[in-house]
Design a protein around this motif. Sequence first.
Motif, PDB file in Angstrom:
ATOM      1  N   VAL A1054       0.827  -1.205   0.000  1.00 51.78           N
ATOM      2  CA  VAL A1054       0.000   0.000   0.000  1.00 51.78           C
ATOM      3  C   VAL A1054       0.863   1.257   0.000  1.00 51.78           C
ATOM      4  O   VAL A1054       0.657   2.177  -0.811  1.00 51.78           O
ATOM      5  CB  VAL A1054      -0.946  -0.016   1.217  1.00 51.78           C
ATOM      6  N   TYR A1055       1.843   1.306   0.926  1.00 53.34           N
ATOM      7  CA  TYR A1055       2.670   2.512   1.005  1.00 53.34           C
ATOM      8  C   TYR A1055       3.511   2.689  -0.256  1.00 53.34           C
ATOM      9  O   TYR A1055       3.744   3.810  -0.710  1.00 53.34           O
ATOM     10  CB  TYR A1055       3.567   2.456   2.236  1.00 53.34           C
ATOM     11  N   ARG A1056       3.977   1.588  -0.788  1.00 53.49           N
ATOM     12  CA  ARG A1056       4.781   1.675  -2.003  1.00 53.49           C
ATOM     13  C   ARG A1056       3.936   2.166  -3.178  1.00 53.49           C
ATOM     14  O   ARG A1056       4.399   2.939  -4.018  1.00 53.49           O
ATOM     15  CB  ARG A1056       5.396   0.312  -2.300  1.00 53.49           C
ATOM     16  N   LEU A1057       2.682   1.725  -3.226  1.00 52.71           N
ATOM     17  CA  LEU A1057       1.798   2.181  -4.295  1.00 52.71           C
ATOM     18  C   LEU A1057       1.512   3.670  -4.160  1.00 52.71           C
ATOM     19  O   LEU A1057       1.517   4.417  -5.145  1.00 52.71           O
ATOM     20  CB  LEU A1057       0.493   1.384  -4.268  1.00 52.71           C
ATOM     21  N   LYS A1058       1.272   4.123  -2.932  1.00 57.35           N
ATOM     22  CA  LYS A1058       1.031   5.545  -2.732  1.00 57.35           C
ATOM     23  C   LYS A1058       2.246   6.364  -3.144  1.00 57.35           C
ATOM     24  O   LYS A1058       2.118   7.429  -3.770  1.00 57.35           O
ATOM     25  CB  LYS A1058       0.693   5.813  -1.264  1.00 57.35           C
ATOM     26  N   ALA A1059       3.420   5.873  -2.794  1.00 55.94           N
ATOM     27  CA  ALA A1059       4.631   6.585  -3.184  1.00 55.94           C
ATOM     28  C   ALA A1059       4.760   6.631  -4.703  1.00 55.94           C
ATOM     29  O   ALA A1059       5.133   7.667  -5.275  1.00 55.94           O
ATOM     30  CB  ALA A1059       5.848   5.921  -2.563  1.00 55.94           C
ATOM     31  N   GLN A1079       1.351   2.741 -14.011  1.00 54.79           N
ATOM     32  CA  GLN A1079       1.803   1.377 -14.206  1.00 54.79           C
ATOM     33  C   GLN A1079       1.658   0.597 -12.901  1.00 54.79           C
ATOM     34  O   GLN A1079       1.991   1.093 -11.827  1.00 54.79           O
ATOM     35  CB  GLN A1079       3.268   1.371 -14.646  1.00 54.79           C
ATOM     36  N   PRO A1080       1.164  -0.636 -13.002  1.00 52.29           N
ATOM     37  CA  PRO A1080       1.043  -1.441 -11.777  1.00 52.29           C
ATOM     38  C   PRO A1080       2.407  -1.688 -11.146  1.00 52.29           C
ATOM     39  O   PRO A1080       3.455  -1.628 -11.798  1.00 52.29           O
ATOM     40  CB  PRO A1080       0.409  -2.738 -12.290  1.00 52.29           C
ATOM     41  N   LEU A1081       2.391  -1.985  -9.859  1.00 55.23           N
ATOM     42  CA  LEU A1081       3.633  -2.313  -9.164  1.00 55.23           C
ATOM     43  C   LEU A1081       4.166  -3.644  -9.676  1.00 55.23           C
ATOM     44  O   LEU A1081       3.395  -4.565  -9.964  1.00 55.23           O
ATOM     45  CB  LEU A1081       3.389  -2.421  -7.658  1.00 55.23           C
ATOM     46  N   PRO A1082       5.473  -3.770  -9.761  1.00 51.75           N
ATOM     47  CA  PRO A1082       6.023  -5.061 -10.168  1.00 51.75           C
ATOM     48  C   PRO A1082       5.781  -6.119  -9.100  1.00 51.75           C
ATOM     49  O   PRO A1082       5.531  -5.807  -7.934  1.00 51.75           O
ATOM     50  CB  PRO A1082       7.523  -4.769 -10.337  1.00 51.75           C
ATOM     51  N   TYR A1083       5.893  -7.342  -9.504  1.00 53.36           N
ATOM     52  CA  TYR A1083       5.675  -8.459  -8.576  1.00 53.36           C
ATOM     53  C   TYR A1083       6.711  -8.409  -7.457  1.00 53.36           C
ATOM     54  O   TYR A1083       7.908  -8.212  -7.692  1.00 53.36           O
ATOM     55  CB  TYR A1083       5.773  -9.782  -9.321  1.00 53.36           C
ATOM     56  N   ASP A1084       6.237  -8.590  -6.227  1.00 49.92           N
ATOM     57  CA  ASP A1084       7.113  -8.558  -5.053  1.00 49.92           C
ATOM     58  C   ASP A1084       6.873  -9.825  -4.248  1.00 49.92           C
ATOM     59  O   ASP A1084       5.816 -10.006  -3.639  1.00 49.92           O
ATOM     60  CB  ASP A1084       6.815  -7.324  -4.197  1.00 49.92           C
ATOM     61  N   ALA A1085       7.865 -10.703  -4.252  1.00 52.81           N
ATOM     62  CA  ALA A1085       7.702 -11.983  -3.554  1.00 52.81           C
ATOM     63  C   ALA A1085       7.567 -11.791  -2.053  1.00 52.81           C
ATOM     64  O   ALA A1085       6.847 -12.541  -1.379  1.00 52.81           O
ATOM     65  CB  ALA A1085       8.892 -12.894  -3.869  1.00 52.81           C
ATOM     66  N   ALA A1086       8.260 -10.790  -1.515  1.00 55.39           N
ATOM     67  CA  ALA A1086       8.204 -10.585  -0.063  1.00 55.39           C
ATOM     68  C   ALA A1086       6.806 -10.229   0.399  1.00 55.39           C
ATOM     69  O   ALA A1086       6.375 -10.637   1.485  1.00 55.39           O
ATOM     70  CB  ALA A1086       9.198  -9.498   0.346  1.00 55.39           C
ATOM     71  N   SER A1087       6.088  -9.456  -0.401  1.00 52.10           N
ATOM     72  CA  SER A1087       4.722  -9.097  -0.004  1.00 52.10           C
ATOM     73  C   SER A1087       3.826 -10.328   0.017  1.00 52.10           C
ATOM     74  O   SER A1087       2.962 -10.456   0.884  1.00 52.10           O
ATOM     75  CB  SER A1087       4.166  -8.034  -0.951  1.00 52.10           C
ATOM     76  N   VAL A1088       4.038 -11.242  -0.923  1.00 49.36           N
ATOM     77  CA  VAL A1088       3.278 -12.497  -0.912  1.00 49.36           C
ATOM     78  C   VAL A1088       3.662 -13.322   0.310  1.00 49.36           C
ATOM     79  O   VAL A1088       2.797 -13.911   0.983  1.00 49.36           O
ATOM     80  CB  VAL A1088       3.519 -13.290  -2.205  1.00 49.36           C
ATOM     81  N   PHE A1089       4.957 -13.353   0.611  1.00 49.89           N
ATOM     82  CA  PHE A1089       5.430 -14.110   1.772  1.00 49.89           C
ATOM     83  C   PHE A1089       4.808 -13.588   3.061  1.00 49.89           C
ATOM     84  O   PHE A1089       4.338 -14.357   3.906  1.00 49.89           O
ATOM     85  CB  PHE A1089       6.954 -14.024   1.835  1.00 49.89           C
ATOM     86  N   LEU A1090       4.798 -12.286   3.235  1.00 54.11           N
ATOM     87  CA  LEU A1090       4.217 -11.706   4.443  1.00 54.11           C
ATOM     88  C   LEU A1090       2.726 -11.964   4.520  1.00 54.11           C
ATOM     89  O   LEU A1090       2.180 -12.257   5.594  1.00 54.11           O
ATOM     90  CB  LEU A1090       4.501 -10.205   4.483  1.00 54.11           C
ATOM     91  N   LEU A1091       2.053 -11.855   3.393  1.00 55.45           N
ATOM     92  CA  LEU A1091       0.620 -12.119   3.374  1.00 55.45           C
ATOM     93  C   LEU A1091       0.338 -13.567   3.740  1.00 55.45           C
ATOM     94  O   LEU A1091      -0.570 -13.857   4.538  1.00 55.45           O
ATOM     95  CB  LEU A1091       0.053 -11.796   1.990  1.00 55.45           C
TER      96      LEU A1091
END
Length: 1515
Positions: A1054-1059, A1079-1091
Motif C-alpha cells: 500500500v505505502y509503495r503504491l502511494k509513493a 503502471q502497476p507495481l512489479p511483482y514482489d515476492a516478499a509481499s506475498v510471503f508476508l501475506l
Amino acid sequence: MENPSSYNLAVPSTHLVYSEILSVTSAMRKNSRWATPTAYYPAAARASLATSFGLRAAVSQGVETSSNTRVSGHRDFDLMVGFEELKREIRGSNDLLDMPLPTILSPFLALIRSPTSTVPITSAALSSIHSFFTCGLISPTSPELRTALSDISNTVSHCKFDAGGNSADEAVIFRIMAVVRECICGPVGPLLGDIEVCEMLESVLTTCCQVRLGEALRRAAEYYMHDLVRVIFRRLESLDPDEVTPEEEETPTELRMNVSPTRDTIAQSIDQVIETPTEAPEREKTPVPVVHDAAPFGLPSVTELLKVLLSLLDPQAQQQLSRAHTDSLLIPSLTTLNVAFSTSGPTIARFPTLRQLVLDTGCKCLFQLARSDNPTVLSLALRTIATIFETMRPHLKLQQELLLSFLIDKLTPPPGSAGANGGRAHLGIAPKRQAGSNASNSDLADRNKEKEEDEDDSSKAASRAGRAGIVPARGETRELMLETLGHLSRYPEFMVDVWVNYDCDINCEDVFERLINFLVKSIQHADPQQKGAQLLCLDLLLSFVSHMAARVDQESSPWPEDYPSIPSILEAKSKKLMVLTGAARFNKHPKGGVAYLEEHGLVQSNVPTTATDAEKAESRAKSLATFLKNTPRLDKKLVGEYIAKPENIGILKAFMSLFDFNGVPIAEAMREMLEAFRLPGESQQIERITDTFAAKYFNSQPAEVKSQDAVHVLSFAIIMLNTDQHNPQVRKRMTFDDFKRNLRGVNDNSDFSVEFLQAIYDSIKKREIIMPDEHVGQLGFEYAWKELLIRSKQTRPLMFCRSSEFDGHMFRLVWRPVVTAISTAFRTLDDDYVVEKVIAGFRDCATLASHLQLPEVFDFIVMSLAYSTGLAEELNFPRQSNFPVVEVEGQTITVSALSVRFGKSLRSQLATVVLFNVLNGNANHLRESWPPIFEMFQTLFMYSLLPSRMLQMEDFLGGTSPIPMAASKPLQAGPRAEGGLLSALSSYLMTPYGSSTDSLIEATPEEIEKTMCAVDCIAACKLDELYSQIMELELDPLLAALKTIQEAADKRTVYRLKAKQNEEQPPPPGVPARERIIQPLPYDAASVFLLEMMISISSHTRQYISDVWPIVFDHISAILSQAQWFSILLVERAVMGLLKMCRIAADVPALRDQLFVALDTLGGLPPDVLNAVAEQLIAGLALLLQNHKSAIRSPTEWKLTYGLLRSTIVHPTASKQTLSLLASLIASESLPVESMEGLVMVLDEFATLAGTATERKRPTQQTARDPLVERGCTAVDQLFELRKDIVRIANTPSGQAQGWSVYALPLLVSLSHQSVNPSREVRHAAITYFQRAIMGPQILQGGGPPQIVIVFHQSVFPLVQDLLDPSVFARDPQPGGMSETRVRACGLLCRGFLYYLDALSVEPEMLTTLWLEVLDLLEELMKVDNRSQLFEAVPESLRNMLLVMHASGALIPPQSPEDRSEELQKRWDRTQEQMEKFLPNFLAEVIPSPVPATDPNQTAAAGVPPVSQSSEPAA
C-alpha cells in the motif's frame, strides 16, 4: 638402662644431653673467657667439702646460696660450672625421666641469658634447646614442664649476646625463632601460659618488623609467625565463649606486647656490642616465678596478639616513621592478620572482645590502608579485608556498605569519561550529598536517564563521576580493587543481600543500584587498555544474572523468623523511595517538599480526632522535626534555614527536643547540634536557634551554668571561638585568656571556673565544629567512622537472603542496563570463553523474564540480538533472484551475496543461533520486538534460506507450492486455448522460481562453503519449531505479531503504491485525474510471503478470530481495493486469504457483519481481476458454503455470493466448479428461501451463456459439442432439480412469510426463458423441464387460481409470445429448430391450461379471462405460419381443450330453458366470438348446441332448417 623409645631416640637420652653439653662447652672454650684449662667447681661445692672435714671455707660475697638457684650467672666462671654440675648429676642418674626438666635446661638457659655469650656460644645453646624439643626430651610428660617452659620463654625473649658478624647474628635469631616455634607449635604448646606465649610472640613479631635485619631473616620470621598464629588462633576452637570470664577478657599488664621497628631488643646486638651493667635486671637474675597449676594459654593471649597486630596497622602511629619502617610494619602485620582470620574463621566472631576489636580498630585501620598507594600494602590490605568479611560478614553490615561504596567510588571513572553515580562516604572523604541522588525508581535505566537530563548541573556531574576529590584507581590498583569486589561478591546471594540490607534500608546507600550501574558503565565504555577490568566487571554482572536464574528452579529456604517479614522489607523499600523523593523535593523547594511528605503520610500527626488545634500542630511539628533530623539526604543548609524561620518556631523547638544533652559538655552539645544542620547566615535566624538551644541545654541542668542567658552567651562565644581557631584567614588566634576575658561575668554576674572554660577552649581548638559533609581527609574519616559505630549499635546484623522472593523486584529494577551491557559485550569481545559466558547471560535473562512474566525484557533481548545478526537490517533486495543453485551433500542450496557474507561472520551466526534459541519456547513473551524477527524472516526468504515449510503457500484446491521469487516473462502470442492468457500466467506463477536461467552466476567453492555455513546456522536455529510456536501464540503476542506483519506488508504494498502514485506525472490539462495511467507495481515476492504468513498464523489461531480479523482484513482490503495495481498472484493470495478468514469467521456470530463486508469487498473487484482469480475464488466459496451452510443468511448476502459465482461463469475451469457447487447446494436440500432467486439467476445465466456461444458460432460449427452448451444443459438440469426444494421451502416459516412468488415463480420464469435459448440442446431440455414443472405437483402445492394465473402470465404466455417473435425464431430456423419448439410450446400451453382447469373453476371469472388469453395466443400461433405443423396442431389441441372443458362443465353451450350461470353464458359467448375469428363454426362442430323440444312446423315457419344431432361442423 633407660628405654630410648620413650624419647623417640635411637640413643639413650643421657648420651643426647652429654653430646649437647660437649657441643656447647666446646664452643665456650673457643672464647678467651673459658679458654683456661681449669677444673670448674662451684663455690658451694667447695664450701660443702670443707665443712665435711671440719674446715672453715671462705665464701665470696658475690656467691648466692639460695637453693632455688643452681648457677648465679654473674660470673663467666659459673656458666661453665653449671655444665660440669649437670654432667655429674646425669652421671649419677640412669633415667632422665625422673630428673626435673629445669635441672637439665638450667645451664643452657643461663648461657643464653648471659650478655657475655658470643654468637657461636649462644647459637650452640639454642641449638641444644631445639634438639631437646625435636628429640622429645622436652615432652608433655616431662617433670616440672611448666617451670621449664616459663624459663625457656623468659630466656629466648630476653636473649643477649656479644655481637659478631651480621650473618652469624641473624643465625642466632633464626635459632631463637626455631625454639619458639617448637615450643608453641610442638606437643608442649598447649601447656604454655598466656604470659609465655605473649613473650615469645613478641620476639618473633619484633623480628618480622625490624628494618635493620636482612630480608631473608625477616621473611623467615614472618613465615614462623604465621605458624605460631595458626596455633594460637586455632586455640579458639576449643574455647567456649560462654565460659570466658570478664577477667579473662581483660588483658593483664604483664601480657602487654610491645612491637616496634625501632625497638632495641634482640636486633640491637647486630650493630653494637651490648654492654651489660654489673647488675643485670632483676628479670635476668631470676626466672619469673611460675604458678604450676595455672591454666594454659587462651583468650588473653589471642586478644593481646590481635591488638598488637591491629596496632601495627594504625596510620596515626606510623606518621613518625619512614616509608621503609612503615612497610616493615604493615606487610608482615597484614599477612599475619590474614593468616589469623583464615585460621580462626567464623570462630573469632563468637568472642565479643575479639569481635569488637575487629569491627572497630581492625576495620578502621584496614579501610584506611585500602587507600594506600603502595601496591603491596594495598593488595595485602584488600586481601585481609576480604578474609575478614568472609569470616565475620554477619557482623559487618555497615562496614560492608562503607567498603562497597569506597570501591565503587575508586573504580568509577573521572568526569568526562563513562562515569557512574557517586555513593556515600568515601573512606576519609564525605562530600556534600546531592539531593535525591539515590532516589529509587521502577527502572534503573529510567532513573539514570532522569539524572542525565540534569548534566548541566555541576554538582550532579560531580556526583556522577564519584566522590569529589577522589582519584580514580588505575592500572594494577584498579584490577586489585575489582578482584576484591569480585571476591566479596562471589557467593550466589551476594546481590540479594546487598539489595535487602542496604537498598531497602532508609538509612543506607542504594549500594545494589550503584554497583550495577558501575558494572554496566564499565562494560559499555571500557578503555581499550583496560580490557581486564572490563572482563572482571562483565564476570561480576553475569554471575549476578546466573545466580538469579539458578534460583528460579530452586526451592527457597524458609525465611528466618527473626528477620523482618518479606512484605515489610518491600514496604520499607517503597517508603524509602518516597522519603528520597520527598527529600529531593525539599532540597528544591522546602515548602513543596513538606507538602509532599504530608500528602504521602511521611509526616503525620498521630493524635485523635478530638485533639485541639494546638495538639495537632505540636504533633505535626514533632513528626516533621524527626524527619528533618534523621533523614541524611536533606540539604543541611536548607534544614537550618527552614527551622529558623519565624513561622516554624514550633518545629525548631521540636527539633531541639530530639537531642539529649544530659551530662553532655556544652561544647559537645553544640557540636552535636550543628552536625544536624548548617547554621544559617542571617543573624536573626542564628538568634532563634541559639535561644532555643540555650533553653533546651539549660533544662538539662548543666554544671557551673547558672542561667539560660549564660548558655546563650556561651553558645555565641563557642561559635566565635570555633571560627577564630579554624579560619585560615585569621592570623592572630584567640588565646585562652582572651576567651576567658570575653566571658567574664556572664554566668549570672559571675565567672565560669577556669577548668570549665579550659575544657571548652581545648575541645574547640583540637576539634573544629564542622558539618558532617565538610569533613575531609583524616578528620572526615574519623567522623564517618564514629557515625558508623553509632549506627552499628542501632542496626540489626546483616540478613542473609537465601530466597528468590526478591529476585523479581531486583531484576525489574536493573534488567535494561544489564541486558544492554551484555549486548555490548557480545558485540565487542572476541574471546570464545567470554562470548560463551555472554551467551549464557542472554539465556539467563530470558529465563528470568519468562519466570517473572516480563515481555519487555524479551523484547529488549531480542532487539539487541537481532541487530547483531545482520539479518534485521533494511536490505535492498536485488532484482536478480536467479542466484546460483547447487547441490551439496544431497541438499539443494542457493548461493547469494547475503548467504556468503552471513557464512563468513561467526558473530552474526552466534547472534542468530542465540536469538532463536531464546525465542524457542518463549514466543508468547514477545510484544514490541516482532519487527526485527519478521524482518529477518523476510531477509532469509528473499535469499532462499528459510525452511521449505515457510516457503509454501496453500490453496483451496488441495495443494501447496513454493512462493515464486520472480514474475514470469510476457508470454509469446499464439493460439489461445481455453482459459487464455490468465490461465497460462497463473500456471507459470505457481512455479517456484520461474524458468528463467538468464544471468546465472557460477558459484565458487569458497562461496558454496560459506553458504553451507549459513545453511547449517539457520538449521541450528530450528525455525520450524519457532514457526509452530508462532502458530500457537496467546492473544497479546499474537496481535503484536500480526500488527508487525501487517505494517511490514503495508510498506511493501500500500505505502509503495502511494509513493509511486505521488511520483507519477500529473495528467495533461483537460484529462480527468481518474484517467491517469499508472503502471502497476512489479511483482514482489516478499509481499506475498508476508501475506501468506499473516494468513497462516491467523488460520491456526482461530480461537482469536474476533481480535485478529480487523488486522488481517485491513491489509487484504487495502490490496483488493486497488487490485488492478498489484500483481495477479498477490491479489489471488489476498482473495484466498480473505476467504480462509471468512470460513473461520462464519462460526462467530459477532463477525456476521464482517462477513458481509468481506463478500462485498470481493464483489467490488474489477471483472478482469475476478476472472483471473476465479478458480481460488470459487474453491473458497465452495468450502464456505458447503461447510458453513448458515454463514450466508440475508438476501443481500446471498446476492453478493451469487454475484461472485456469476463472475466465474466465463472461466472455463472455475465455471465447472461453480456448477458443482450449485449442484451440491441443490442436493443438500437445505437452501433457504432467500437464496432461491439468486440461485436461479446464476443457473439461468449459465444457460444464457450457452445460447450466446451458439449464436456466435458459424453454422458449420454447430455440430461440435461446445463446453459452454454442456454447462448450459447442466444448468437447466439443475434448475429442474431445484423444484424439489419448493415443497420443503413452502412449509418453512420463511417460505410462508415471503410467498410463493419468491421461491417458485423464478424457477418457472427461468425455464420459460431458456425454452427459447438459441442452443437447441438447452432449449429442448428447458421446455421439457418447463412442461414437467408446470404440470408437476410441487410448483403450485397449496396454491390457488391467482398463482395459476401468475404462472401463465409470467412464464407460459411470455414463452409463447417470444416464440411468435421473428427474431427469436431466427435463432434456430433450421428444421427441428424453433418451429418444433413452437409446436411444443403450443402443446404446453394447452395441456397446462387443462391441467389447472379444475383448480381454476373455483374462480369462474379468472378462468374466463385466462381462457380467452389462451385463445388469443392459439390464434396467433395458427396465424404465424400456415405452412408449418403448427397450423394443424393448433386446431387439434383446441379441439381437445374444448371437449375437456365441455365435459367438465367449464364451457356449456346455450340451454333451453337457460339454466347456465351468467359467467358460463359470458364465457361461451366470448369463446364463440373469439373462435369465429380464426376457426369459424369450429366451436359448434366440437360442442353442438342441444335441439330444443319444439314443434317442427314452428321451426319451419321461423325459417330455421332443422339440424341433425350427429352432423359434423363445417371445416
